[in-house]
Design a protein around this motif. Structure first.
Motif, short mmCIF file in Angstrom:
data_model
loop_
_atom_site.label_atom_id
_atom_site.label_comp_id
_atom_site.label_asym_id
_atom_site.label_seq_id
_atom_site.Cartn_x
_atom_site.Cartn_y
_atom_site.Cartn_z
N ALA A 169 38.44 32.22 21.23
CA ALA A 169 37.16 32.77 21.68
C ALA A 169 36.98 34.23 21.29
O ALA A 169 35.92 34.80 21.55
CB ALA A 169 37.05 32.62 23.20
N GLY A 170 37.99 34.84 20.69
CA GLY A 170 37.88 36.22 20.24
C GLY A 170 38.38 37.26 21.21
O GLY A 170 38.11 38.46 21.06
N ALA A 171 39.14 36.83 22.23
CA ALA A 171 39.66 37.76 23.23
C ALA A 171 41.03 38.29 22.82
O ALA A 171 41.77 37.66 22.07
CB ALA A 171 39.75 37.09 24.59
N ARG A 172 41.36 39.46 23.34
CA ARG A 172 42.71 39.99 23.28
C ARG A 172 43.44 39.47 24.50
O ARG A 172 42.92 39.51 25.61
CB ARG A 172 42.69 41.52 23.30
N VAL A 173 44.67 38.96 24.32
CA VAL A 173 45.39 38.33 25.42
C VAL A 173 46.72 39.05 25.67
O VAL A 173 47.51 39.24 24.75
CB VAL A 173 45.67 36.84 25.14
N ILE A 174 46.92 39.45 26.91
CA ILE A 174 48.21 39.94 27.40
C ILE A 174 48.75 38.86 28.33
O ILE A 174 48.02 38.36 29.20
CB ILE A 174 48.06 41.27 28.16
N ALA A 175 50.00 38.45 28.15
CA ALA A 175 50.52 37.32 28.92
C ALA A 175 51.90 37.63 29.48
O ALA A 175 52.75 38.17 28.77
CB ALA A 175 50.58 36.07 28.06
N THR A 176 52.11 37.28 30.75
CA THR A 176 53.42 37.49 31.36
C THR A 176 54.33 36.31 31.07
O THR A 176 53.91 35.15 31.04
CB THR A 176 53.31 37.69 32.87
N ALA A 177 55.61 36.63 30.88
CA ALA A 177 56.63 35.60 30.64
C ALA A 177 57.99 36.27 30.65
O ALA A 177 58.10 37.49 30.52
CB ALA A 177 56.40 34.91 29.29
N SER A 178 59.03 35.46 30.80
CA SER A 178 60.38 36.00 30.65
C SER A 178 60.64 36.29 29.18
O SER A 178 59.98 35.74 28.29
CB SER A 178 61.42 35.01 31.19
N ALA A 179 61.59 37.16 28.92
CA ALA A 179 61.82 37.65 27.56
C ALA A 179 62.11 36.52 26.57
O ALA A 179 61.72 36.59 25.40
CB ALA A 179 62.98 38.66 27.56
N LYS A 180 62.76 35.44 27.03
CA LYS A 180 63.13 34.36 26.11
C LYS A 180 61.91 33.66 25.53
O LYS A 180 62.01 33.00 24.49
CB LYS A 180 64.02 33.35 26.82
N ASN A 181 60.74 33.80 26.19
CA ASN A 181 59.54 33.14 25.70
C ASN A 181 58.57 34.08 24.97
O ASN A 181 57.51 33.64 24.53
CB ASN A 181 58.80 32.50 26.89
#
Length: 307
Positions: A169-181
């Motif tokens: 859709a043209g968005a910038r995405v910041i995503a939480t996750a553990s380092a392994k992912n």
């Protein structure tokens, strides 16, 4: 037909391989020969009785809401499908009874869509609930080009799909996750950050002015959401009903063939994929539930045909 079922609420000890009558094919419905069925946390939460206050249950229950398979028969006045069509569905019904962990399942035609040609059976079975949940959440947030979106639990099935949809859709995405992912989330187009203590500071480092929208697929993060959201920002959650009292929206996904059609188009265009972390034969549904309960975070778990 063979089916996994349970006759009372409980843990995996109540789940057993049984023989059940094949479902009837009512007008406007299709009978699907199951090739694969997705495993979702809601499946074992239903089995534990957690949804009893809001959903009617008729025992014995065949669990499972996600399915990919082949049309075996069609009911009266069901011109949308023919025997042999490859289809998939998010098949939640108003009453919990006849699910997808079986050789056959009958579903209303309005909940069924043609399987994306680009996905194999396991990937297709892993998409309906997570895909429609992500789609409904982002539609509700009105994600558009130029937005910065924070995704809580970006490594889960819903989160991974939401990342791809938001990037498309043209968005910038910041995503939480553990380092392994983190590396996988970068491949999907997100900027990963570690969840937990210090999350607000880490997000603010990437987005000093705050984010336009937050999609919560984890729960327990409302304080962090409000701390990074712009004053006019939007937020939604699939795990925390209190967002309704804090300017947000609580999302509960519905069966939706048109939504599946949208997901199929993106998959066949090469902009949406499904990570499958493990597959089990149907009779090992208990082991699949145990893996889901462990919070593996590596993609979808699916069941394949009885061995």
């Amino acid at each position: 037909m063979k089916a996994m079922s349970y006759a009372r609420y409980g843990g995996t000890e109540v789940l057993e391989l049984t023989e059940r009558p094949a479902p009837k094919v009512s007008p406007g419905s299709v009978l699907i020969r199951v090739r694969a069925a997705g495993v979702n946390p809601v499946d074992w939460k239903v089995m534990a009785g957690y949804l009893d206050p809001i959903m009617d249950v008729t025992f014995p229950v065949v669990p499972g809401w996600d399915v990919a398979g082949v049309v075996e028969a069609v009911g009266l006045d069901t011109p949308e499908f023919a025997v042999g069509d490859e289809v998939y569905s998010y098949g939640r019904r108003d009453t919990i009874h006849g699910g997808t962990f079986a050789e056959f399942v009958a579903l209303p035609a309005g909940a069924v869509s043609r399987k994306p040609a680009s996905l194999n059976w396991e990937q297709a079975a892993g998409l309906p609930l997570t895909g429609l949940t992500a789609l409904r959440t982002l539609d509700g947030l009105q994600i558009r080009t130029g937005d910065t979106l924070l995704v809580h639990n970006g490594s889960g099935g819903v989160g991974r799909t939401a990342i791809q949809l938001a990037v498309q859709a043209g968005a910038r995405v910041i995503a939480t996750a553990s380092a392994k992912n983190h590396e996988r989330l970068r491949e999907l187009g997100a900027e990963p950050v570690e969840y937990g203590d210090g999350l607000v500071a880490r997000v603010r480092t990437l987005a000093p002015d705050g984010v336009d929208a937050v999609a919560d697929f984890a729960g327990g993060v409302l304080e962090e959401t409000l701390a990074v959201l712009k004053p006019d920002g939007r937020h939604a959650s699939i795990a925390d009903g209190s967002v309704n009292e804090n300017g947000g929206r609580y999302v509960w996904v519905r069966p939706d063939a048109r939504g599946l059609d949208r997901l199929s188009a993106l998959a066949d265009a090469g902009t949406l994929t499904v990570d499958v972390s493990a597959s089990y034969p149907m009779e090992q549904a208990g082991a699949a539930f145990e893996a889901s309960m462990s919070g593996h975070g590596g993609g979808k778990i699916v069941l394949t045909q009885f061995s």
